[in-house]
Enzyme design. Structure first.
Site, PDB file in Angstrom:
ATOM      1  N   TYR A 109       0.855  -1.170   0.076  1.00  0.00           N
ATOM      2  CA  TYR A 109      -0.091  -0.137  -0.048  1.00  0.00           C
ATOM      3  C   TYR A 109       0.890   1.316   0.293  1.00  0.00           C
ATOM      4  CZ  TYR A 109      -3.126   3.639   2.089  1.00  0.00           C
ATOM      5  OH  TYR A 109      -3.906   4.711   2.275  1.00  0.00           O
ATOM      6  N   ILE A 110       1.624   1.511   1.089  1.00  0.00           N
ATOM      7  CA  ILE A 110       2.558   2.771   1.068  1.00  0.00           C
ATOM      8  C   ILE A 110       3.846   2.604  -0.012  1.00  0.00           C
ATOM      9  CG2 ILE A 110       3.768   4.170   2.484  1.00  0.00           C
ATOM     10  CD1 ILE A 110       2.382   2.388   4.856  1.00  0.00           C
ATOM     11  N   SER A 122       6.428   2.986  13.226  1.00  0.00           N
ATOM     12  CA  SER A 122       5.358   3.239  13.563  1.00  0.00           C
ATOM     13  C   SER A 122       4.892   4.101  14.821  1.00  0.00           C
ATOM     14  CB  SER A 122       4.320   1.985  13.747  1.00  0.00           C
ATOM     15  OG  SER A 122       3.221   2.177  14.251  1.00  0.00           O
ATOM     16  N   ALA A 123       3.813   4.933  14.849  1.00  0.00           N
ATOM     17  CA  ALA A 123       3.708   5.744  16.064  1.00  0.00           C
ATOM     18  C   ALA A 123       3.364   4.619  17.107  1.00  0.00           C
ATOM     19  CB  ALA A 123       2.486   6.402  15.701  1.00  0.00           C
ATOM     20  N   THR A 124       3.202   3.199  16.853  1.00  0.00           N
ATOM     21  CA  THR A 124       2.918   2.275  17.805  1.00  0.00           C
ATOM     22  C   THR A 124       4.102   2.177  18.820  1.00  0.00           C
ATOM     23  OG1 THR A 124       3.355   0.445  16.338  1.00  0.00           O
ATOM     24  CG2 THR A 124       1.137   0.948  16.594  1.00  0.00           C
ATOM     25  N   TYR A 166       3.635  -6.225  17.681  1.00  0.00           N
ATOM     26  CA  TYR A 166       3.943  -5.611  16.478  1.00  0.00           C
ATOM     27  C   TYR A 166       4.966  -4.290  16.787  1.00  0.00           C
ATOM     28  CZ  TYR A 166       3.357  -2.207  12.647  1.00  0.00           C
ATOM     29  OH  TYR A 166       3.608  -1.260  11.559  1.00  0.00           O
ATOM     30  N   LYS A 199       8.899  -3.069  15.652  1.00  0.00           N
ATOM     31  CA  LYS A 199       9.357  -1.775  15.143  1.00  0.00           C
ATOM     32  C   LYS A 199      10.420  -1.161  16.165  1.00  0.00           C
ATOM     33  CE  LYS A 199       7.084  -2.094  11.338  1.00  0.00           C
ATOM     34  NZ  LYS A 199       7.771  -2.012   9.967  1.00  0.00           N
ATOM     35  N   LEU A 210     -10.032   1.136  10.199  1.00  0.00           N
ATOM     36  CA  LEU A 210     -11.010   1.845  10.193  1.00  0.00           C
ATOM     37  C   LEU A 210     -11.429   2.271   8.821  1.00  0.00           C
ATOM     38  CD1 LEU A 210     -13.501   3.273  11.734  1.00  0.00           C
ATOM     39  CD2 LEU A 210     -12.183   5.367  11.829  1.00  0.00           C
ATOM     40  N   ARG A 225     -11.943  -2.188  21.474  1.00  0.00           N
ATOM     41  CA  ARG A 225     -11.022  -3.345  21.066  1.00  0.00           C
ATOM     42  C   ARG A 225      -9.895  -3.314  22.006  1.00  0.00           C
ATOM     43  NH1 ARG A 225      -8.801  -1.978  15.077  1.00  0.00           N
ATOM     44  NH2 ARG A 225      -7.818  -0.305  16.120  1.00  0.00           N
ATOM     45  N   ASP A 268      -6.525  -0.928  22.461  1.00  0.00           N
ATOM     46  CA  ASP A 268      -6.892   0.479  21.952  1.00  0.00           C
ATOM     47  C   ASP A 268      -6.713   1.489  22.855  1.00  0.00           C
ATOM     48  OD1 ASP A 268      -7.282  -0.269  19.148  1.00  0.00           O
ATOM     49  OD2 ASP A 268      -9.483   0.144  19.193  1.00  0.00           O
TER      50      ASP A 268
HETATM   51  P1  NAD Z   1       1.664  -3.632   3.080  1.00  0.00           P
HETATM   52  O1  NAD Z   1       1.148  -4.815   3.630  1.00  0.00           O
HETATM   53  O2  NAD Z   1       0.616  -3.157   2.057  1.00  0.00           O
HETATM   54  O3  NAD Z   1       3.049  -3.765   2.344  1.00  0.00           O
HETATM   55  C1  NAD Z   1       4.068  -4.506   2.601  1.00  0.00           C
HETATM   56  C2  NAD Z   1       4.722  -5.229   1.583  1.00  0.00           C
HETATM   57  O4  NAD Z   1       5.764  -6.134   2.204  1.00  0.00           O
HETATM   58  C3  NAD Z   1       3.836  -5.991   0.836  1.00  0.00           C
HETATM   59  O5  NAD Z   1       3.740  -5.867  -0.667  1.00  0.00           O
HETATM   60  C4  NAD Z   1       4.389  -7.361   1.359  1.00  0.00           C
HETATM   61  O6  NAD Z   1       3.895  -8.461   0.152  1.00  0.00           O
HETATM   62  C5  NAD Z   1       5.565  -7.261   1.426  1.00  0.00           C
HETATM   63  N1  NAD Z   1       6.177  -7.974   2.251  1.00  0.00           N
HETATM   64  C6  NAD Z   1       5.950  -8.724   3.617  1.00  0.00           C
HETATM   65  N2  NAD Z   1       6.852  -9.532   3.969  1.00  0.00           N
HETATM   66  C7  NAD Z   1       7.971  -9.631   2.982  1.00  0.00           C
HETATM   67  C8  NAD Z   1       9.039 -10.231   3.070  1.00  0.00           C
HETATM   68  N3  NAD Z   1       9.657 -11.068   4.177  1.00  0.00           N
HETATM   69  N4  NAD Z   1      10.130 -10.306   2.110  1.00  0.00           N
HETATM   70  C9  NAD Z   1       9.469  -9.516   0.972  1.00  0.00           C
HETATM   71  N5  NAD Z   1       8.346  -8.697   0.875  1.00  0.00           N
HETATM   72  C10 NAD Z   1       7.403  -8.611   2.060  1.00  0.00           C
HETATM   73  O7  NAD Z   1       1.802  -2.845   4.407  1.00  0.00           O
HETATM   74  P2  NAD Z   1       1.839  -1.202   4.243  1.00  0.00           P
HETATM   75  O8  NAD Z   1       0.630  -0.490   4.782  1.00  0.00           O
HETATM   76  O9  NAD Z   1       2.172  -0.580   2.885  1.00  0.00           O
HETATM   77  O10 NAD Z   1       3.147  -0.951   5.293  1.00  0.00           O
HETATM   78  C11 NAD Z   1       4.409  -0.960   4.861  1.00  0.00           C
HETATM   79  C12 NAD Z   1       5.303  -0.783   5.987  1.00  0.00           C
HETATM   80  O11 NAD Z   1       4.894   0.232   6.988  1.00  0.00           O
HETATM   81  C13 NAD Z   1       5.291  -1.955   6.884  1.00  0.00           C
HETATM   82  O12 NAD Z   1       6.458  -2.265   7.468  1.00  0.00           O
HETATM   83  C14 NAD Z   1       4.404  -1.590   8.204  1.00  0.00           C
HETATM   84  O13 NAD Z   1       4.785  -2.294   9.238  1.00  0.00           O
HETATM   85  C15 NAD Z   1       4.748  -0.054   8.163  1.00  0.00           C
HETATM   86  N6  NAD Z   1       3.579   0.587   8.828  1.00  0.00           N
HETATM   87  C16 NAD Z   1       2.112   0.907   8.158  1.00  0.00           C
HETATM   88  C17 NAD Z   1       1.183   1.462   8.645  1.00  0.00           C
HETATM   89  C18 NAD Z   1      -0.266   1.387   8.150  1.00  0.00           C
HETATM   90  O14 NAD Z   1      -1.062   1.575   9.050  1.00  0.00           O
HETATM   91  N7  NAD Z   1      -0.400   0.751   7.035  1.00  0.00           N
HETATM   92  C19 NAD Z   1       1.636   2.225  10.035  1.00  0.00           C
HETATM   93  C20 NAD Z   1       2.768   2.391  10.345  1.00  0.00           C
HETATM   94  C21 NAD Z   1       3.820   1.344   9.826  1.00  0.00           C
HETATM   95  N1  UDP Z   2     -12.314   1.203  14.772  1.00  0.00           N
HETATM   96  C1  UDP Z   2     -13.527   1.228  14.948  1.00  0.00           C
HETATM   97  N2  UDP Z   2     -14.141   0.035  13.894  1.00  0.00           N
HETATM   98  C2  UDP Z   2     -13.266  -0.781  13.248  1.00  0.00           C
HETATM   99  C3  UDP Z   2     -11.954  -0.338  12.955  1.00  0.00           C
HETATM  100  C4  UDP Z   2     -11.402   0.427  13.921  1.00  0.00           C
HETATM  101  O1  UDP Z   2     -14.196   1.746  15.666  1.00  0.00           O
HETATM  102  O2  UDP Z   2     -13.514  -1.746  12.557  1.00  0.00           O
HETATM  103  C5  UDP Z   2     -11.624   2.477  15.377  1.00  0.00           C
HETATM  104  C6  UDP Z   2     -10.345   1.902  16.579  1.00  0.00           C
HETATM  105  O3  UDP Z   2     -10.951   1.555  17.638  1.00  0.00           O
HETATM  106  C7  UDP Z   2      -9.652   3.238  16.867  1.00  0.00           C
HETATM  107  C8  UDP Z   2      -9.741   3.877  15.324  1.00  0.00           C
HETATM  108  O4  UDP Z   2     -10.908   3.402  14.583  1.00  0.00           O
HETATM  109  O5  UDP Z   2     -10.160   4.160  17.720  1.00  0.00           O
HETATM  110  C9  UDP Z   2      -8.622   3.643  14.153  1.00  0.00           C
HETATM  111  O6  UDP Z   2      -8.457   2.302  14.255  1.00  0.00           O
HETATM  112  P1  UDP Z   2      -7.329   1.739  13.491  1.00  0.00           P
HETATM  113  O7  UDP Z   2      -7.332   0.203  13.341  1.00  0.00           O
HETATM  114  O8  UDP Z   2      -7.515   2.163  11.775  1.00  0.00           O
HETATM  115  O9  UDP Z   2      -5.846   2.342  13.616  1.00  0.00           O
HETATM  116  P2  UDP Z   2      -5.093   2.278  15.111  1.00  0.00           P
HETATM  117  O10 UDP Z   2      -5.956   1.964  16.089  1.00  0.00           O
HETATM  118  O11 UDP Z   2      -3.984   0.918  14.800  1.00  0.00           O
HETATM  119  O12 UDP Z   2      -4.348   3.352  15.305  1.00  0.00           O
END
Ligand code: NAD
Ligand code: UDP
Length: 337
Positions: free
Chosen positions: A11-12, A124-126, A148, A152, A199, A291, A294
């Site tokens: 995705y990203i 990640s902010a987590t 998770y 990170k 969400l 959840r 959360d």
């Molecule tokens: P995504 O799952 O869409 O993309 C991850 C990609 O990595 C996928 O294309 C997957 O096929 C590939 N992949 C997974 N494991 C692999 C491996 N062992 N070898 C090679 N490729 C592999 O996720 P995203 O949302 O695009 O996230 C990208 C990164 O950003 C991740 O590291 C994720 O933890 C981090 N991140 C995402 C979010 C979010 O909410 N989307 C938030 C914070 C951090």
């Molecule tokens: N949330 C919700 N219903 C859903 C998915 C998420 O109410 O089906 C809420 C969740 O409790 C949080 C916010 O939406 O307050 C964002 O959740 P998300 O999973 O997208 O992000 P994260 O909690 O990982 O930051």
């Protein structure tokens, strides 16, 4: 620059490829397609009219990494490849440590062998865990509450140690808040394989009729409307942050974390209302229990990114929801549409 993008079909990563190519960078993808489809790169190539070299392989595979490094000779790596489902990480902790920590370690070894010294890392902010204060700045304590989040944080620490030991090395640690939205073309976007955990993709699937109603996880939080508040950031803004981070890595060494968020936050009810405005579709909701794990609210202090990377978020909430709707309505079954 020649930039290797691990997880570039995700995705990203896919949105970042387009921003990189628009700025004249040469890109190469390594992805094992555990959470993506090759159709993503077909669309990225069509949108950019550009060349995207790609390798199918696992970021934990040293031989594959060496092959990519030798053939492409990257000047920098953006490391997206990883696993991201908080709930799943509790059930499969070793898998998460293996991919997220082991994958980063294997990549660093391969970069050392190839003499590549610049890494942009998807954090990640987590990593912050329960807020001691909000907005989080980068000095906020890091006490992640999920497997998770710990993977990170450990990867970040490993990168700090690597950059400290390697003269000339640069590691930019981007702590993403909540990425949402899609490319303006409506051709690429977020395509969760199973029931969406997050969400925004859940709301989008309700809007196209794939799910009956959104479960609102708790309305008794200490927030104005009782539902959880998050700092949502448009994925195109997030993609742009990687371009800014690459520029930074060319002139700065060492490891540095940056919050990548807007500094605003919106509740679940705000997000539903915004999506209804963008789509004209009513989103049925039902109240559900909180959840597990959360928190009530989170929000970025993104002043460091603005001051040092020269980056800030440009897209509004309405642009986030409108682009999500454009993607989801044109591709109701994601890349299988
Ligand atoms: P995504 O799952 O869409 O993309 C991850 C990609 O990595 C996928 O294309 C997957 O096929 C590939 N992949 C997974 N494991 C692999 C491996 N062992 N070898 C090679 N490729 C592999 O996720 P995203 O949302 O695009 O996230 C990208 C990164 O950003 C991740 O590291 C994720 O933890 C981090 N991140 C995402 C979010 C979010 O909410 N989307 C938030 C914070 C951090
Ligand atoms: N949330 C919700 N219903 C859903 C998915 C998420 O109410 O089906 C809420 C969740 O409790 C949080 C916010 O939406 O307050 C964002 O959740 P998300 O999973 O997208 O992000 P994260 O909690 O990982 O930051």
């Amino acid at each position: 620059m020649r930039v290797l993008v691990t997880g570039g079909a995700g995705y990203i990563g896919s949105h970042t490829l387009l921003e990189l190519m628009a700025q004249g960078h040469e890109v190469c993808v390594l992805d094992n397609y555990t959470n993506a489809t090759p159709e993503v790169l077909t669309r990225v190539r069509a949108l950019s009219n550009g060349a995207v070299t790609d390798y199918v392989g696992d970021v934990r595979d040293p031989a594959k990494l060496d092959e990519v490094m030798q053939n492409f000779q990257p000047e920098a790596v953006i490391h997206f490849a990883g696993l991201k489902a908080v709930g799943e990480s509790t059930q499969k902790p070793l898998y998460y440590y293996d991919v997220n920590v082991g994958g980063t370690l294997a990549l660093l070894h391969a970069m050392d062998r190839a003499g590549c010294k610049r890494l942009i890392f998807s954090s990640s902010a987590t990593v912050y865990g329960d807020p001691v204060y909000l907005p989080y700045d980068e000095a906020h304590p890091t006490t992640p509450t999920s497997v998770y989040g710990r993977t990170k944080l450990i990867a970040e620490q490993m990168l700090q140690d690597w950059a400290a030991a390697q003269p000339g090395a640069s590691a930019v640690l981007l702590r993403y808040f909540n990425p949402v939205g899609a490319h303006s073309s409506g051709r690429i976007g977020e395509d969760p394989k199973d029931i969406p955990n997050n969400l925004m993709p859940f709301i989008a699937q309700v809007a196209v009729g794939k799910r009956a109603a959104l479960s609102v996880f708790g309305d008794d939080y200490d927030t104005p409307d009782g539902t959880g508040k998050r700092d949502y950031i448009h994925v195109v803004d997030l993609a742009r942050a990687h371009v800014a981070a690459l520029n930074y890595a060319q002139t700065n060494t060492g490891a540095r974390p940056f919050n990548i968020g807007t500094g605003d936050s919106y509740s679940v009810r705000d997000m539903v209302a915004a999506f209804e405005r963008a789509s004209g579709v009513t989103i049925p909701t039902q109240l559900a229990p909180r959840r597990a794990g959360d928190i009530a609210a989170m929000q970025a202090d993104a002043t460091r990114a603005k001051a040092e990377l020269g980056w800030d978020a440009k897209h509004s909430l309405d642009e986030m929801t409108a682009s999500t709707w454009a993607w989801q309505s044109a591709n109701p079954d994601g890349y299988d549409s």
